[in-house]
Design an enzyme around this catalytic site. Sequence first.
Site, PDB file in Angstrom:
ATOM      1  CG  HIS A   1      -5.287  26.591 -18.957  1.00 17.29           C
ATOM      2  ND1 HIS A   1      -6.377  27.254 -18.408  1.00 17.29           N
ATOM      3  CD2 HIS A   1      -4.197  27.307 -18.577  1.00 17.29           C
ATOM      4  CE1 HIS A   1      -5.944  28.320 -17.741  1.00 17.29           C
ATOM      5  NE2 HIS A   1      -4.623  28.378 -17.816  1.00 17.29           N
ATOM      6  CD  GLU A   2      -0.812  25.536 -18.054  1.00 15.72           C
ATOM      7  OE1 GLU A   2      -0.175  26.569 -18.378  1.00 15.72           O
ATOM      8  OE2 GLU A   2      -1.596  25.523 -17.087  1.00 15.72           O
TER       9      GLU A   2
ATOM     10  CB  CYS B   1      -5.292  31.308 -15.330  1.00 16.22           C
ATOM     11  SG  CYS B   1      -3.733  31.632 -16.152  1.00 16.22           S
ATOM     12  CG  LEU B   2      -0.912  29.377 -11.169  1.00 13.68           C
ATOM     13  CD1 LEU B   2       0.452  28.704 -11.194  1.00 13.68           C
ATOM     14  CD2 LEU B   2      -1.445  29.468  -9.736  1.00 13.68           C
TER      15      LEU B   2
ATOM     16  CD  GLN C   1       0.720  30.729 -16.610  1.00 16.67           C
ATOM     17  OE1 GLN C   1       0.901  29.536 -16.800  1.00 16.67           O
ATOM     18  NE2 GLN C   1      -0.204  31.194 -15.778  1.00 16.67           N
TER      19      GLN C   1
ATOM     20  CG  HIS D   1      -0.887  30.168 -20.583  1.00 15.76           C
ATOM     21  ND1 HIS D   1      -1.248  31.465 -20.308  1.00 15.76           N
ATOM     22  CD2 HIS D   1      -1.426  29.425 -19.590  1.00 15.76           C
ATOM     23  CE1 HIS D   1      -1.975  31.507 -19.194  1.00 15.76           C
ATOM     24  NE2 HIS D   1      -2.109  30.264 -18.744  1.00 15.76           N
TER      25      HIS D   1
ATOM     26  N   GLY E   1      -0.555  23.662 -13.294  1.00 12.37           N
ATOM     27  CA  GLY E   1       0.061  23.832 -14.608  1.00 12.37           C
ATOM     28  C   GLY E   1       0.673  25.210 -14.723  1.00 12.37           C
TER      29      GLY E   1
HETATM   30 NI    NI Z   1      -3.150  29.638 -17.071  1.00 13.56          NI
END
Ligand code: NI
Length: 173
Positions: A139-140, A97-98, A51, A143, A46
Amino acid sequence: MSVREIVMMGDPVLREVAEEVDAFDDALRALVRDMFETMYHADGIGLAAPQIGISSRILVIDLRRDDDHDDDDEPIALVNPRVAWQSTAVEKQTEGCLSIPGLEEVVERPGEVRVEAQDPDGNPVSIAADKLLARALQHEIDHLDGVLFLDRVSPLKRRMLLKKWKKLESEEA
Ligand code: NI
């Protein structure tokens, strides 16, 4: 298409409330393609636009590389998504998380959600989700509101994770 640079925790863009999208044009669709490419390149499931440094309410998800995915999972791109309904029943699962590589923690979230959004062409979309998809969507969408999974664990665990993050950062430098 191009792979964009993923911004790391500490970049202020990750703490902004992202802007609603109102132009469903070629530029938006090109951005969505870049988001998919960036997510695949980073081996993630995701990615939200903040991000890659873009404060717009856009997310992409593709669960197929996760062991817990369902057979009918397919790539999803959502614009202006919001959680329209969430179950009172919660579930706990480990998240990463990236933008915070190297950190993982168990996060408690509603187990089921219904998300209303638009697709990249501006058509309305409604998704009823449970399990991994429900978690990834929440989660996304977090963000897009400047929220990271670290904000959803206990203060004690957060302190431990931030300590580990500082250590990882100093090793990187
Ligand atoms: Ni994330």
